[in-house]
Write a protein that holds these residues in place. Structure first.
Motif, PDB file in Angstrom:
ATOM      1  N   GLY A   1       2.538 -19.320 -19.242  1.00  0.00           N
ATOM      2  CA  GLY A   1       2.391 -20.370 -18.258  1.00  0.00           C
ATOM      3  C   GLY A   1       3.665 -20.968 -17.720  1.00  0.00           C
ATOM      4  O   GLY A   1       4.229 -21.867 -18.331  1.00  0.00           O
ATOM      5  N   ARG A   2       4.126 -20.481 -16.573  1.00  0.00           N
ATOM      6  CA  ARG A   2       5.195 -21.097 -15.776  1.00  0.00           C
ATOM      7  C   ARG A   2       5.119 -20.490 -14.383  1.00  0.00           C
ATOM      8  O   ARG A   2       4.903 -19.288 -14.229  1.00  0.00           O
ATOM      9  CB  ARG A   2       6.593 -20.832 -16.361  1.00  0.00           C
ATOM     10  N   TYR A   3       5.346 -21.354 -13.377  1.00  0.00           N
ATOM     11  CA  TYR A   3       5.263 -20.950 -11.964  1.00  0.00           C
ATOM     12  C   TYR A   3       6.136 -19.744 -11.650  1.00  0.00           C
ATOM     13  O   TYR A   3       5.740 -18.850 -10.906  1.00  0.00           O
ATOM     14  CB  TYR A   3       5.671 -22.148 -11.111  1.00  0.00           C
TER      15      TYR A   3
ATOM     16  N   LEU B   1      11.578 -17.943 -25.412  1.00  0.00           N
ATOM     17  CA  LEU B   1      10.246 -17.905 -24.807  1.00  0.00           C
ATOM     18  C   LEU B   1       9.424 -19.125 -25.218  1.00  0.00           C
ATOM     19  O   LEU B   1       8.760 -19.744 -24.389  1.00  0.00           O
ATOM     20  CB  LEU B   1       9.502 -16.634 -25.240  1.00  0.00           C
ATOM     21  N   ALA B   2       9.493 -19.460 -26.498  1.00  0.00           N
ATOM     22  CA  ALA B   2       8.651 -20.546 -27.014  1.00  0.00           C
ATOM     23  C   ALA B   2       8.947 -21.865 -26.313  1.00  0.00           C
ATOM     24  O   ALA B   2       8.045 -22.652 -26.048  1.00  0.00           O
ATOM     25  CB  ALA B   2       8.850 -20.685 -28.521  1.00  0.00           C
ATOM     26  N   THR B   3      10.220 -22.094 -26.002  1.00  0.00           N
ATOM     27  CA  THR B   3      10.580 -23.360 -25.362  1.00  0.00           C
ATOM     28  C   THR B   3      10.421 -23.289 -23.846  1.00  0.00           C
ATOM     29  O   THR B   3      10.578 -24.290 -23.160  1.00  0.00           O
ATOM     30  CB  THR B   3      12.044 -23.742 -25.683  1.00  0.00           C
ATOM     31  N   PHE B   4      10.130 -22.111 -23.332  1.00  0.00           N
ATOM     32  CA  PHE B   4      10.042 -21.947 -21.880  1.00  0.00           C
ATOM     33  C   PHE B   4       8.623 -22.164 -21.358  1.00  0.00           C
ATOM     34  O   PHE B   4       8.412 -22.778 -20.323  1.00  0.00           O
ATOM     35  CB  PHE B   4      10.524 -20.547 -21.496  1.00  0.00           C
ATOM     36  N   TYR B   5       7.650 -21.642 -22.082  1.00  0.00           N
ATOM     37  CA  TYR B   5       6.274 -21.642 -21.585  1.00  0.00           C
ATOM     38  C   TYR B   5       5.556 -22.949 -21.892  1.00  0.00           C
ATOM     39  O   TYR B   5       5.705 -23.500 -22.977  1.00  0.00           O
ATOM     40  CB  TYR B   5       5.498 -20.488 -22.222  1.00  0.00           C
ATOM     41  N   ASP B   6       4.748 -23.393 -20.934  1.00  0.00           N
ATOM     42  CA  ASP B   6       4.125 -24.704 -21.149  1.00  0.00           C
ATOM     43  C   ASP B   6       2.894 -24.656 -22.051  1.00  0.00           C
ATOM     44  O   ASP B   6       2.377 -25.702 -22.426  1.00  0.00           O
ATOM     45  CB  ASP B   6       3.860 -25.432 -19.820  1.00  0.00           C
TER      46      ASP B   6
ATOM     47  N   ASP C   1      -0.887 -14.418 -11.339  1.00  0.00           N
ATOM     48  CA  ASP C   1      -0.283 -15.611 -11.929  1.00  0.00           C
ATOM     49  C   ASP C   1      -0.756 -16.844 -11.154  1.00  0.00           C
ATOM     50  O   ASP C   1      -1.057 -17.877 -11.748  1.00  0.00           O
ATOM     51  CB  ASP C   1       1.240 -15.513 -11.903  1.00  0.00           C
ATOM     52  N   GLU C   2      -0.803 -16.687  -9.843  1.00  0.00           N
ATOM     53  CA  GLU C   2      -1.397 -17.690  -8.943  1.00  0.00           C
ATOM     54  C   GLU C   2      -1.099 -19.132  -9.354  1.00  0.00           C
ATOM     55  O   GLU C   2      -1.997 -19.885  -9.709  1.00  0.00           O
ATOM     56  CB  GLU C   2      -2.910 -17.489  -8.848  1.00  0.00           C
ATOM     57  N   MET C   3       0.157 -19.516  -9.315  1.00  0.00           N
ATOM     58  CA  MET C   3       0.484 -20.899  -9.650  1.00  0.00           C
ATOM     59  C   MET C   3       0.970 -21.700  -8.449  1.00  0.00           C
ATOM     60  O   MET C   3       1.459 -22.809  -8.594  1.00  0.00           O
ATOM     61  CB  MET C   3       1.496 -20.950 -10.792  1.00  0.00           C
TER      62      MET C   3
END
Lengths: 163, 424
Positions: free
Chosen positions: B169-171, A60-65, B85-87
């Motif tokens: 945060g990811r599309y 998860l840590a490396t996935f989310y921006d 989420d609306e990305m």
């Protein structure tokens, strides 16, 4: 080591979840606020609290921006580089930020205050070009507006340090 | 003052949200009082079905059909996931809606929970909408204190609560099944149905995923009836209003609540006040970044779920991104594919490998290194996107394919001139 009160707050929040790992992002956000970024130590603490292996948490840590596995400045600037900001000359925003902070995209300013990262559309297309700083949004950016924002944050940082 | 009825935006103010009292004064929470514990949950679904409410998040699936696909003998507890989420680039309607009238969303969620016998809901919010998350948490607490949320709502047997779930945060998290993985604290890869989330969703329990704009329509339909809702639409077979976002090369970008079926030309010329002087409309993406370029030929199209497919496009999120004749659409498409390549979750090959490949070819064309054979290569790569696991990759290739359909000459000009003709 985490302060006891932070541990207690996090444990209580986890206790309200359906399963502990549901709170993984919340816990990482809290630890980032406390430690500055998700260091290996912070990852180990979070894993323990969440009942996950560090590898599971790493997924998860490396996935989310918005989770940072490397040291970042006190203020993390996410500057939008998607289509509408692009049309509204986002390049001049990025160039101005880079020159003001003396960094390239991905870098942290020498004073350790600012990290500059590109980010996908942040949903402020009606106020493009836009960026977020520590999850607060700033839109309709101009070089003058950016200067004002950065100066204010620098003053704020100085004030909290001398406090 | 408004040309068309304001329903979801009836309490919208320029600078602040509508308070709980203001929401109540406008008829808010009346549907909740009329239905919870007084009429059977099936009646909620029946009314929504009759009204023809379709999902507002992009796919346009009928909301009540989704609710009714929860098996009657399905396990408990059941969940609702409200998608904010609306990305999708160009889309910001959910943010405007939360900042206008948060209790409308909350009431809609409670009623959807009642219809599907759910006991808990997750309101999934992206990181750059932190201010929206804070508003929602504060207003949820007020709703709880007022007895609209929590145990035995308004003295009934029905108990239901809502928590705000913050995304990292990811599309891809906006994709319905990836969103469920995200909530469960797993890597948000999509899960290919069947089983559908309404059968096996969060922790293998029946889970309904709805966009928050969809949910915000529910209290109004229950208060005013299905006929009223259908009559809001301008197009035959349509129902309700829609939050249209307009951005890009227009004088007045913003989010406008207009009837389903309003013409694209009216949205751009009247509400978004047209293009700046000296600029002409070249194309737009009518429903976010994962729809196809729409050209002048269809400038008068009715913006609804059926008219856009009739001209080979999609309503998507109804986020209209306007491009003018001085904007290079190869460069614009390169920007879009860059977004999708970066946001691919990496789970399946056509998306993880295919999108960067297309991006690379487009980059070369835009930067004067293009070759004729790239055009059929790009077309072929786009076809492979349909082999992917979820809708991200076919969405990603929609602007690319339509670039080649409508603007092949512009692409070829890049190749023959060995540079972007829009650059000095």
């Amino acid at each position: 080591m985490l302060p006891d009160n932070l541990k207690k707050t996090l444990s209580e929040s986890i206790a309200h979840a359906e399963v502990p790992r549901e709170k993984a992002v919340d816990v990482m956000f809290e630890l980032q606020d406390h430690c500055g970024y998700m260091s290996d130590e912070a990852m180990a603490e979070a894993s323990k609290l969440l009942g996950m292996t560090t590898l599971e948490l790493e997924e998860l840590a490396t996935f989310y921006d918005h989770i940072y596995r490397e040291p970042v400045g006190r203020y993390v600037i996410h500057v939008c580089d998607s289509a509408i900001c692009w049309m509204n000359d986002h390049q001049s925003v990025i160039d101005h930020l880079c020159s003001r902070l003396g960094v390239e995209l991905g870098g942290t300013s020498a004073d350790g205050l600012f990290t500059l990262l590109p980010v996908c559309c942040i949903g402020y297309c009606d106020r493009a070009p836009a960026m977020t700083i520590n999850r607060r949004v700033f839109g309709l950016l101009t070089p003058e507006k950016i200067d004002r924002i950065l100066n204010r944050l620098k003053e704020q940082a100085q004030y909290t340090e001398t406090e | 003052m408004h040309k068309y009825p304001q329903v979801l935006f009836q309490n919208r103010l320029p600078k602040r949200i509508a308070t709980l009292d203001e929401y109540r004064q406008s008829g808010g929470y009346r549907a909740l009082e009329d239905f919870i514990g007084k009429r059977p949950p099936a009646e909620v679904s029946a009314r929504i079905d009759e009204a023809g409410l379709r999902g507002r998040g992009g796919a346009g699936f009928p909301a009540a059909k989704k609710w009714l696909s929860v098996p009657t003998d399905g396990a408990f507890p059941r969940y609702l996931a409200a998608n904010c989420d609306e990305m999708e680039p160009g889309t910001f309607k959910d943010r405007i809606l939360i900042h206008a009238d948060p209790h409308l969303i909350i009431e809609g969620m409670i009623l959807a929970g009642y219809a599907t016998s759910a006991s808990k809901a997750f309101l999934f919010v992206r990181p750059s909408y932190e201010s929206s998350a804070v508003i929602l948490e504060r207003e949820l607490e007020l709703a709880r204190q007022a007895g609209y949320l929590g145990r035995n709502i308004l003295g009934s047997e029905f108990s239901f609560d809502i928590v705000v779930h913050r995304s990292g945060g990811r599309y891809i998290c906006g994709e319905g099944t990836a969103l469920l993985n995200a909530i469960m604290g797993k890597r948000p890869n999509p899960i290919k149905p069947p089983p559908h989330p309404t059968v096996k969703g969060l922790w293998d329990r029946p889970t309904v995923v709805n966009n928050i704009e969809t949910l915000a329509n529910v209290p109004h339909i229950l208060r005013n009836g299905a006929e009223w809702f259908k009559n809001l639409a301008l197009s035959k077979g349509g129902a309700g209003t829609k939050l249209y976002c307009v951005s890009g090369r227009v004088n007045n970008p913003g989010c406008f609540e207009l009837p389903i079926g309003v013409r694209l030309s009216e949205i751009i010329d009247d509400f978004a006040e047209g293009l700046p002087a000296g600029l002409e409309f070249k194309a737009c993406l009518p429903g976010g970044a994962s729809t196809r370029y729409l050209t002048r030929e269809h400038y008068d199209v009715e913006m609804d779920f059926d008219s856009l497919p009739a001209v080979g496009n999609r309503l998507g999120t109804a986020a209209i991104m306007v491009f003018d004749h001085k904007t290079c659409l190869v460069a614009a498409t390169l920007n879009l594919i860059q977004f999708f390549a970066r946001e691919s979750c990496g789970w399946c090959t056509p998306c993880r490998e295919g999108l960067p490949y297309i991006r690379d070819l487009l980059w070369r064309i835009e930067h004067g290194e293009g070759r004729e054979e790239f055009i059929p290569m790009i077309r072929e790569m786009c076809k492979y996107s349909w082999n992917s696991y979820c809708a991200l990759a076919p969405g990603a290739t929609s602007p690319v394919e339509s670039l080649l359909t409508h603007f092949e000459d512009e692409v070829r000009e890049h190749i023959s001139q060995k540079k972007c003709p829009f650059r000095a």
